[in-house]
Each structure stands twice: as C-alpha cells, then as structure tokens.
Design a protein around this motif. Structure first.
Motif, short mmCIF file in Angstrom:
data_model
loop_
_atom_site.label_atom_id
_atom_site.label_comp_id
_atom_site.label_asym_id
_atom_site.label_seq_id
_atom_site.Cartn_x
_atom_site.Cartn_y
_atom_site.Cartn_z
N PHE A 132 -39.26 -104.64 -36.09
CA PHE A 132 -37.80 -104.04 -36.10
C PHE A 132 -36.85 -105.03 -36.02
N ALA A 133 -36.93 -105.95 -35.34
CA ALA A 133 -36.00 -106.98 -35.40
C ALA A 133 -35.85 -107.74 -36.67
N GLY A 134 -36.99 -107.82 -37.40
CA GLY A 134 -36.85 -108.37 -38.80
C GLY A 134 -36.03 -107.73 -39.81
N LEU A 135 -36.45 -106.28 -39.75
CA LEU A 135 -35.62 -105.27 -40.55
C LEU A 135 -34.19 -105.38 -40.03
N GLN A 136 -33.68 -105.35 -38.82
CA GLN A 136 -32.57 -105.68 -38.32
C GLN A 136 -31.68 -106.71 -38.71
N ILE A 137 -32.35 -107.88 -38.95
CA ILE A 137 -31.89 -108.98 -39.52
C ILE A 137 -31.69 -108.93 -40.88
N ALA A 138 -32.66 -108.52 -41.58
CA ALA A 138 -32.40 -108.00 -43.23
C ALA A 138 -31.48 -107.42 -43.58
N PHE A 139 -31.14 -106.05 -42.79
CA PHE A 139 -29.97 -105.29 -43.06
C PHE A 139 -28.73 -105.45 -42.32
N GLY A 140 -28.85 -106.19 -41.24
CA GLY A 140 -27.65 -106.51 -40.48
C GLY A 140 -26.99 -107.50 -40.62
N ASP A 141 -27.47 -108.69 -41.55
CA ASP A 141 -26.84 -109.78 -42.01
C ASP A 141 -26.49 -110.75 -41.00
N MET A 142 -27.39 -110.71 -40.14
CA MET A 142 -27.28 -111.74 -38.81
C MET A 142 -27.70 -113.12 -39.35
N VAL A 143 -28.69 -113.32 -40.04
CA VAL A 143 -29.11 -114.69 -40.44
C VAL A 143 -29.76 -114.39 -41.68
N ARG A 144 -29.63 -115.52 -42.69
CA ARG A 144 -30.13 -115.48 -43.97
C ARG A 144 -31.00 -116.61 -44.32
N LEU A 145 -31.77 -116.52 -45.53
CA LEU A 145 -32.35 -117.66 -45.97
C LEU A 145 -31.05 -118.70 -46.69
N GLY A 146 -31.42 -120.09 -45.92
CA GLY A 146 -30.50 -120.99 -46.35
C GLY A 146 -29.35 -121.29 -45.31
N ASP A 147 -29.38 -120.39 -44.32
CA ASP A 147 -28.18 -120.49 -43.25
C ASP A 147 -28.48 -121.60 -42.46
N VAL A 148 -27.37 -122.32 -42.03
CA VAL A 148 -27.60 -123.71 -41.19
C VAL A 148 -27.41 -123.10 -39.52
N VAL A 149 -28.32 -123.35 -38.80
CA VAL A 149 -28.31 -122.60 -37.52
C VAL A 149 -28.62 -123.79 -36.37
N VAL A 150 -28.07 -123.13 -35.22
CA VAL A 150 -28.49 -124.28 -34.06
C VAL A 150 -29.05 -123.54 -33.17
#
Length: 384
Positions: free
Chosen positions: A182-200
């Motif tokens: 469910f967290a993966g679905l939330q990330i996919a459609f909630g626009d929290m983090v995306r492929l290629g994002d720079v994170v810490v």
C-alpha cells in the motif's frame, strides 16, 4: 507406415502452420512500424512474437492431438501439459501486449510534456502499474492452471468456504508486506518520490534508482545501492531535492582574513561562473555571514539546473577562489598573529640581595683567619 505418417502430419502441420502465421503476423507488424514510425506500438508488439507462436502451437497441438493417435496411454497427461503451456504462454503474451500499450502511451505523453519532474512522476506510475498488472495476470494464470486438475476443482468449494479465515490469518502474518504494498501504491499516485529524484535518507545523498511495490533502491554518489522498504518514505521524513523542480541553490563558505578584498572577490566569482558550464545563470552573490577575532566567514551563493551540476559548481568555485587568493592576495588567507614574548624580571629575595652587596675583596677578607695573618711572610728589609 500409416501409424508413423499420421503423427508426423499432425505435429509437423501444427508447427509449420504456427511458423507461417507467426511470420505473416510479424511481417504485418514490421510494415505497420515502417508506415507509422511516429508511434512505437507496432515495434513493441513484435516483442511478443515468441509467446504468440507458443500459444498458436500449443492450441493447434491441443486440438489435433487426438488425431495423431500417438502415446494413447498418456493422452490425458499430454493434453494436460499442452493446456498448461497454453495458459502460461497466454499470460506471457498478455503481459507483453500490455507493456507495449503502456510504453506507447508514455512515449506520446513524453513528446507532449517537457517537464522533467512530471515525466519522472508518470514514469514511476507506469512502472508500478505494470508490476501490479503482471502480478495480477500471473496470479490468474496460476489459478487457471490449478483449476485444470480435477482434485483442485473438487477442493475449490472447501477453499472458498475457508477463504475468510485464511484471509484474516494471511493479513496478520503479512502485515508488513501489505503495508509496503500500500505504501508503494501511495508513492506511485501520491507523487511523494519518483524515479530519478535526488533524496537524502539516513544522512546518505543519492538518486532513486528503482521503485517496486515493496522496496526502493537509492544509488549513492559513490555507486553504492541502499535498499529500504517503501513504507520508510510514508512513515519518516526525508529530503527530496528534486521536489517541485530540479533547479537548486548552493553555498560555498570560506574563512578569510579581515583584510580580504571583498569587491575583487565578487568580481572573481563572477568570472569563475561565466567560465563554468554548470552554472545556469540565474543568480550569484558573495556576502560576509560571520566574523571571529581572527577570521571572517564569506558565503558565495550559486545556482544550478540540477543537484549533480550544483555539486560540480560548488567544488569548482571553492577551488578557484582559494587558488586565486593564494596567487594574488596571500595576505587574505587566515593568519595567526604572533609577537616576541617579554621575559619577566627575576624575583628578589633577601638572600639574593645579600649576595649582590658582597664584593670579591670583602669576601676574601671575610674568609681570612688570625692564623693566616700570623704565617704571612715578613716584609723584605728596607721596605716598611
């Protein structure tokens, strides 16, 4: 002779017919791809020619195997095997067709929209959708294979009756797995983090390299891979440097002497940025942000189009400014002021004062005794 010719005709005819239909279909897709080169759909559909031919061959053999009259004692087992192969190949073909359609849709979207952040968001959603679809098709295919066995069909009623209890037990046992899904679905459609994002995350700086339904992989600057559950990004705070755009502002701090030429440093910073291709030209500045008794802190502010260029720009500005100060203004570098230390005067004591007032003559007379005077030699005659 007839017993050998019949299976050869049936099996050989099925294989030849499969190859002819597969070749004709591939030829049509190739011509459509050449005619409509602006869309990659037809070229992507050609990737499914192997499962397509496998489905055709299994279907032809399954339908004509009774006419072959080969291995009649194993007819049921051969028919069951061909059915399983056909179901598995059909699931494989469905996944390939769905992947081609989704990839084509994303390509059209990418040609229309040029925003990198939006494209990464859609790409993340497309990837997770394909994973979910593949999982659903795989589960349906496995269930269909199991239902082809008579024993499984007989046990279907009892399995459905206990499905509620099994669902509760499985939900409790796989609570962490379900939360990650469910967290993966939330990330996919909630626009929290995306492929290629720079994170810490956890003090590590890196780029999101892979996102699945259960875990996420971050590639660090030194080529390490940090794999963590996707539920981490929904339960804990993290830094996303690519959120809302890739443009970033960075700082370079230098400690210099109070006599450093600030106007010349600003001009030098401007010249460095003009010659640096990683500067996006938006803004720059140089200001004094702090002062200590021995140095002052100077902050150079620079901008770049993405985090990678910002890192390169910061190290370049720091190196060039330090080199310029060393070559042209060495006095502006941090210094430690020193001076000759004055020795304190010696301490005066009564003993030292008494010794200081003594003279060699008085000291010699003081050490003479009456015996020394008696034994002195007499004076020569004629000299008194």
């Amino acid at each position: 002779m007839e017993n050998l010719l019949r299976p050869l005709i049936v099996i050989g005819g099925s294989v030849v017919l499969t190859l002819l239909i597969g070749w004709a279909t591939d030829l049509l897709l190739r011509k459509a791809d050449l005619r409509h080169h602006e869309t990659p759909l037809w070229g992507l559909l050609r990737r499914g020619r192997i499962p397509y031919q496998l489905v055709l061959c299994a279907a032809f053999l399954r339908g004509s195997y009774d006419e072959a009259q080969l291995l009649e004692q194993y007819r049921a087992a051969v028919g069951q095997t061909l059915t399983l192969v056909m179901i598995g190949a059909t699931a494989w073909l469905v996944i390939r067709i769905a992947a081609a359609i989704v990839e084509t849709t994303y390509s059209r979207y990418a040609r229309v929209h040029r925003d990198p952040a939006r494209l990464r968001r859609v790409r993340t959603q497309v990837t997770l959708i394909m994973r979910v679809l593949s999982a659903i098709v795989g589960v349906v295919a496995v269930a269909s294979m199991l239902l082809t066995f008579p024993a499984m069909r007989a046990a279907g009623t009892s399995l459905l009756a206990s499905a509620g209890l099994l669902g509760i037990v499985a939900g409790i046992a796989a609570q962490s797995t379900l939360s990650n899904i469910f967290a993966g679905l939330q990330i996919a459609f909630g626009d929290m983090v995306r492929l290629g994002d720079v994170v810490v995350v956890e003090g590590e700086w890196g780029t999101v390299d892979e996102i699945t339904l259960t875990f996420l992989t971050v590639r660090t600057w030194d080529e390490r891979r940090i794999t963590m559950p996707v539920s981490y990004f929904t339960a804990k705070p993290f830094e996303n440097w690519s959120r809302g755009g890739t443009q970033m502002t960075g700082t370079v701090f230098l400690h210099v002497d109070h006599s450093a030429p600030l106007p010349e440093m600003r001009e030098r910073l401007r010249d460095i940025l003009r010659d640096c291709p990683t500067w996006d030209g938006r803004a720059y500045n140089l200001s004094v942000t702090d002062s200590t008794p021995s140095t002052m802190e100077v902050r150079a502010l620079v901008t770049a189009k993405d985090p990678d260029d910002l890192w390169t720009l910061r190290v370049t500005v720091r190196e060039e400014l330090l080199h310029w100060l060393t070559e042209t203004h060495p006095y502006a570098l941090p210094r430690i002021n020193t001076t000759n230390a004055a020795l304190p005067p010696p301490r005066r004591t009564p003993e030292s004062d008494g010794l200081a007032r003594r003279t060699p003559e008085s000291d010699g007379r003081a050490r003479r005794t009456p015996r020394d005077r008696v034994h002195q030699p007499p004076s020569p005659p004629g000299k008194g």
